[in-house]
Enzyme design. Structure first.
Site, mmCIF file in Angstrom:
data_model
loop_
_atom_site.group_PDB
_atom_site.id
_atom_site.type_symbol
_atom_site.label_atom_id
_atom_site.label_comp_id
_atom_site.label_asym_id
_atom_site.label_seq_id
_atom_site.Cartn_x
_atom_site.Cartn_y
_atom_site.Cartn_z
ATOM 1 N N ASP A 164 4.969 -8.075 -37.646
ATOM 2 C CA ASP A 164 4.273 -9.347 -37.259
ATOM 3 C C ASP A 164 5.147 -10.484 -37.888
ATOM 4 O OD1 ASP A 164 1.911 -11.579 -36.593
ATOM 5 O OD2 ASP A 164 1.070 -9.718 -36.378
ATOM 6 N N HIS A 212 -0.670 -15.396 -38.317
ATOM 7 C CA HIS A 212 -1.091 -14.044 -37.453
ATOM 8 C C HIS A 212 -0.903 -12.869 -38.199
ATOM 9 C CE1 HIS A 212 -0.804 -11.416 -34.196
ATOM 10 N NE2 HIS A 212 -1.267 -12.314 -33.389
ATOM 11 N N SER A 530 -4.391 -8.722 -30.295
ATOM 12 C CA SER A 530 -3.947 -8.751 -31.507
ATOM 13 C C SER A 530 -4.571 -8.439 -32.663
ATOM 14 C CB SER A 530 -2.992 -10.154 -31.891
ATOM 15 O OG SER A 530 -1.857 -10.181 -31.030
#
Length: 753
Positions: A164, A212, A530
Site C-alpha cells: 500500500d 490508505h 480497498s
C-alpha cells in the site's frame, strides 16, 4: 483500568446491551458547541424517592432528574430522546438497575456526582468489539461460536503483508501487547524511517505514514484498541480480522499511484525472501489486461504456487458490468458491501418530513433555511448565476462532481447542499467527495419527495443536521454501488469474478495521527473495495493458522462455498442501487462467513500442475510460462504438462456460455473431502427453465478425509433466456454440510476481449 466487582460488572453489561446503538452514536449539539467531549454514563440513582412501579412514570422521573442537572424540563428531555438522533437521555432502566444512561460532558458529570440523588456514574463499557464493527458483523468475535473461538486462533503466528502507500508505525493498532515474537521464518528488514518494529509490526519498508495503507493494515490485522472515537463520537473498541497476526508493510504506492514494478518487487520480497503467509493488495489496473501485461497476476502466481494466499480488491468501477479487475484465478478477488453502519445527515423539510441522507464529514447544523432547486450545469457558473442561493440550501442532482458542486454553492453564499440520486444510483446514499459545507446525499425516492415538496410549497424550507455514525439493523448489508461487476473482460478466462464480497463501505480503521513521534489513536472512515480486500486477508490468516494443511486454493474454496447469499432473517443480499437480490456477477459467491469457512465439508483444491495446465491452455508459449509466470517451477513444457480450457479449471464457481450455435457445454470438477470421513453428498441444482443441467454422478460417497472424487456437469440450452445472463447454483448436500457453487450462464452477447 478499574475492574468493577462482579455484581456491578453484570449491571453494566446488561445496561450496555440495553442502550440504543443509534442513540449512542448521536452528537449532542450544545455539548459539541461548547467544545467538550461527550461520553455515555450509567447513572445509578437512589430509588427511595421515586415511583414504586416501572413504566412511563419511572421514565418521566429519570427525565426530571436529568432535567434538574441540565436546567431544562423533563418534557424537553423526553422529546429529544424520542427524536431520530436521540438526546442526552439514552435509556431509562426499568428492571435491572435503578438508573438511566445519559450522555454527559465532563463538566456535567462533575455536577452530577455532587447531587444527593446520584449514587454513582459509571462510564459506558463496550464489551463487544466494534472494529469497523466488522468482526461482530461477520461473526468473528461471537463468544464460544465465533470464528476466533472455533478456530482457537486470532491469526497467531501468521504474517500478513500489506502492499500500500505506507503505514503509521506508531499507531496503537500496531501495538504488540500480548503478541508472540515474530516467527522464526521471518527474514525481512525493518525500515520505517527510524520508528522501531515490534512483535506486531515486525518489518517491511515504509517512509510515509500513508492514510490508505494504515487503514487497510489495521483492517486486516490491527490490534485491539479501546475507546475509539470518530466524528467526536465513541464507537467502542477496534481490531482487525486477525488481531494476533503479524504485519509486514511494503510501501509501493505514492498517494494513490502504485507502480506495478514496485508492487511486483514487494510480492517477491514478501513471499520469497521475507516469509509472509498472506499478501493483501488493495490496488489494481483501471482495465483488465492479459496476464502477461498484469504484473499483479504474474507475481501472485508465483506466490500462490509457493503457498502464499493473495487477496485483491475487485475495483470501484461499478455499477457497470464487466469492470472487475484483478481477475487471475489464483488470487481472491473481493467485491464490497455496505454494512449496518451509516453516517447519517438528516434533512428535515418545512412540512416536518425527516429524511435520512448521508455525509462523510461533520458539519454545524443548519436551521430552517430556504430550500431551492437548482438544475443545470454548475461548473461554468451559469446555473448558480440564474438563482440567488445566498443563505439557502441548494437541492440538485449529481450530474457533476459533488466536491466541485459544493464549492460552487459555498462560493455563491449557499449554506447547505442536498444531492439526489437518479435512477442509475437508486437507493445508494454513501457520502462522497471532499465537501466542506453542510450536505446530504439522498436516495432517488427521497429526492422525489423533496422535489414534490418544493413544487407544492410557496416558500419551501429545510434544515440539515449531522446525526453522525449510527448502527441501523434495518440497513442490511448490500453490494455497494461502486463495487465493480463481473464478468471479467476476458473471453478465455473461464472463471467467475469477483469471487466473494466483504464489508467495504463506511469502514472505520486506523489512520495516521498528527504527531510523528507519539502513539496515535486516530481512526477514520473510508469506503471502497480497498477496504473489503483486507477483511478477507485477515480472515485468510486466521484460516491458514487453523487449517495449516490447506493450500491457498483450498482456503479460497472454503470461503466461497460457505459465503452467505441471504441475511440471517432469510432475506437475500441485495444490490444497494436497486434493492433487488444481487446477482453473482455483483457479489461473487456471496458475503464471506468466516465461521462456516472453517468447516466447509468439501473443497475445490488446485495443484501447481492444474494451474499450469490452465495457463498453457490460454495459449501462452513455454518461454512465457518459464520466464514470466512460473518461477517456482523449472523447465516447464506445455506439451508435457498438458492444457485445459478455462471452464475445466477446478474452480468453486461455474461460468458458461450457451448460444443457439453452441447450446451444450460440459465442465469437470474434483472435490476433496475435508469434513466427516464417511459421508455421502447429493447434488442439488437450481437453474432457470431455459437451462437444463445434469450432474454425473449425482451422488458422491466418501470413505475417508482428504479423499478426492470427480464429477461432470452438462449444461444444455433448452429455451431463449429472457435476458443476456441467467443464474443458478449447485449444492452438494450431506447431513451436516451444504457446499454451494454459483452458476452463471451467458448468452454470448457480451463482447469480451
Amino acid at each position: 483500568m478499574h475492574i468493577p466487582t462482579p455484581p456491578l460488572l453484570f449491571v453494566v453489561l446488561i445496561g450496555a446491551l440495553a442502550i440504543s446503538l443509534a442513540a449512542v452514536a448521536a452528537v449532542v449539539p450544545n455539548a459539541a458547541a461548547a467544545g467538550d467531549a461527550v461520553g455515555t454514563y450509567l447513572v445509578v440513582v437512589c430509588r427511595a424517592n421515586g415511583p414504586k412501579e416501572n413504566g412511563e412514570r419511572l421514565r418521566e422521573w429519570h427525565a426530571s432528574l436529568l432535567a434538574s442537572l441540565l436546567n431544562t424540563s423533563a418534557g424537553a428531555i423526553l422529546e429529544e430522546a424520542r427524536s431520530p438522533e436521540g438526546g442526552q437521555l439514552v435509556y431509562s432502566y426499568q428492571h435491572v438497575i435503578s438508573g438511566f444512561a445519559a450522555r454527559l460532558t465532563a463538566a456535567q458529570l462533575d455536577q452530577l456526582r455532587r447531587l444527593n440523588w446520584c449514587v454513582e456514574a459509571i462510564p459506558d463499557v463496550n464489551y463487544r468489539l466494534r472494529t469497523t464493527y466488522t468482526p461482530a458483523l461477520l461473526g468473528m468475535s461471537t463468544p464460544r461460536t465465533g470464528t476466533w473461538a472455533a478456530a482457537r486462533s486470532m491469526g497467531e503466528g501468521a504474517i500478513v503483508a500489506v502492499l500500500d502507500n505506507g503505514v503509521d508505525p506508531r499507531h496503537a493498532s500496531f501495538g504488540d501487547e500480548g503478541m508472540p515474537p515474530a516467527p522464526a521464518k521471518w527474514r525481512g528488514p525493518c525500515d520505517f524511517g527510524g520508528a522501531p518494529c515490534n512483535r506486531k509490526l515486525i518489518g517491511g519498508r515504509s517512509k510515509t505514514p500513508g492514510q490508505h495503507g494504515t487503514h487497510t493494515s489495521s483492517t486486516a490485522v490491527g490490534a485491539f484498541v479501546g475507546d475509539v472515537e470518530v466524528f467526536r463520537q465513541k464507537i467502542g473498541a477496534a481490531s482487525g480480522m486477525a488481531p494476533r497476526a503479524h504485519l509486514a508493510m511494503y510501501e509501493v504506492c505514492f498517494e494513490d499511484t502504485c507502480p506495478s514494478t514496485k508492487q511486483l518487487i514487494a510480492i517477491e520480497q514478501g513471499a520469497f525472501v521475507d516469509g509472509v503467509d498472506v499478501v493483501s493488495i488493495s490496488a489494481g489496473d483501471d482495465i483488465q489486461k492479459p496476464f502477461y501485461q498484469d504484473l499483479t497476476a504474474v507475481g501472485s502466481f508465483s506466490a500462490v504456487m509457493s503457498g502464499v494466499f493473495v487477496s485483491t480488491s475487485g475495483g470501484n468501477a461499478g455499477p457497470d458490468y464487466a469492470t472487475v479487475t484483478n481477475c487471475a484465478p489464483w488470487v481472491l478477488t473481493v467485491a464490497a458491501s455496505t454494512m449496518t453502519r451509516r453516517v447519517v445527515s438528516r434533512v428535515t423539510l418545512g412540512n416536518g418530513v425527516a429524511l435520512k441522507g448521508e455525509a462523510n464529514r461533520r458539519y454545524k447544523p443548519v436551521k430552517a433555511a430556504p430550500l431551492v432547486y437548482v438544475p443545470g450545469v454548475f461548473e461554468d457558473g451559469s446555473a448558480l448565476k440564474a438563482v440567488d442561493v445566498r443563505g439557502k440550501i441548494v437541492f440538485c442532482d449529481r450530474s457533476e462532481g459533488p466536491t466541485m458542486r459544493s464549492e460552487m454553492v459555498r462560493a455563491a453564499g449557499g449554506v447547505g447542499f442536498v444531492m439526489f440520486n437518479d435512477e442509475t444510483e437508486g437507493a445508494a446514499t454513501g457520502g462522497v467527495g471532499n465537501i466542506t459545507i453542510a450536505a446530504a446525499r439522498v436516495s432517488e425516492a427521497d429526492g422525489l419527495k423533496i422535489m414534490a415538496y418544493i413544487n407544492a410549497t410557496a416558500n419551501p424550507t429545510a434544515s440539515l443536521h449531522f446525526t453522525g455514525v449510527v448502527l441501523d439493523p434495518t440497513y442490511q448489508p448490500a453490494v455497494a454501488e461502486y463495487s465493480s461487476r463481473g464478468p471479467c473482460n476476458m473471453s478465455t478466462l473461464g472463471v467467475l469474478k469477483p469471487d466473494i464480497t466483504g464489508p467495504g463501505s463506511s469502514i472505520i480503521a486506523a489512520v495516521p495521527g498528527g504527531n510523528a513521534k507519539a502513539t496515535s489513536r486516530t481512526f477514520g472512515m473510508m469506503s471502497g473495495t480497498s477496504m473489503a480486500a483486507p477483511h478477507l486477508s485477515g480472515i485468510a490468516a486466521v484460516l491458514k493458522r487453523a487449517r495449516p494443511a490447506w493450500s491457498p486454493s483450498a482456503i479460497k474454496s472454503a470461503m466461497m462455498t460457505t459465503a452467505d447469499v441471504a441475511h440471517p432473517d432469510g432475506t437475500p443480499i441485495t444490490d444497494e442501487i436497486t434493492g433487488e437480490p444481487a446477482s453473482y456477477l455483483l457479489m461473487g459467491s456471496g458475503i464471506v462467513n468466516p465461521t462456516k469457512a472453517l468447516d466447509p465439508g468439501l473443497v475445490y483444491d488446485l495443484s501447481t500442475r492444474e494451474y499450469l495446465t490452465y495457463v498453457c491452455g490460454l495459449g501462452y508459449n513455454d518461454s512465457f510460462v518459464n520466464d514470466i509466470i512460473a518461477q517456482p517451477l523449472q523447465n516447464v513444457s506445455c506439451a508435457s504438462a498438458g492444457k485445459i480450457q478455462g471452464k475445466d479449471l477446478n474452480y468453486p464457481s461455474f461460468l458458461v456460455t450457451l448460444t443457439a450455435a453452441a447450446p451444450a457445454f460440459e465442465v469437470r470438477r474434483t472435490v476433496t473431502n475435508v469434513g466427516v470421513a464417511a459421508s455421502v453428498y447429493t447434488a442439488e441444482v437450481v437453474v432457470p427453465k431455459t437451462v437444463a443441467v445434469e450432474v454425473v454422478p449425482p451422488r458422491l460417497q466418501f470413505a475417508s478425509v482428504n479423499q478426492k472424487l470427480d464429477f461432470t456437469i452438462r449444461f444444455r440450452r433448452v429455451g431463449n433466456p429472457a435476458s443476456g445472463t441467467v443464474e443458478g447454483h449447485l449444492r452438494w448436500v450431506s447431513g451436516k454440510y451444504s457446499v454451494r457453487s454459483p452458476i452463471v450462464v451467458l448468452d454470448g452477447t457480451l463482447n469480451l476481449v
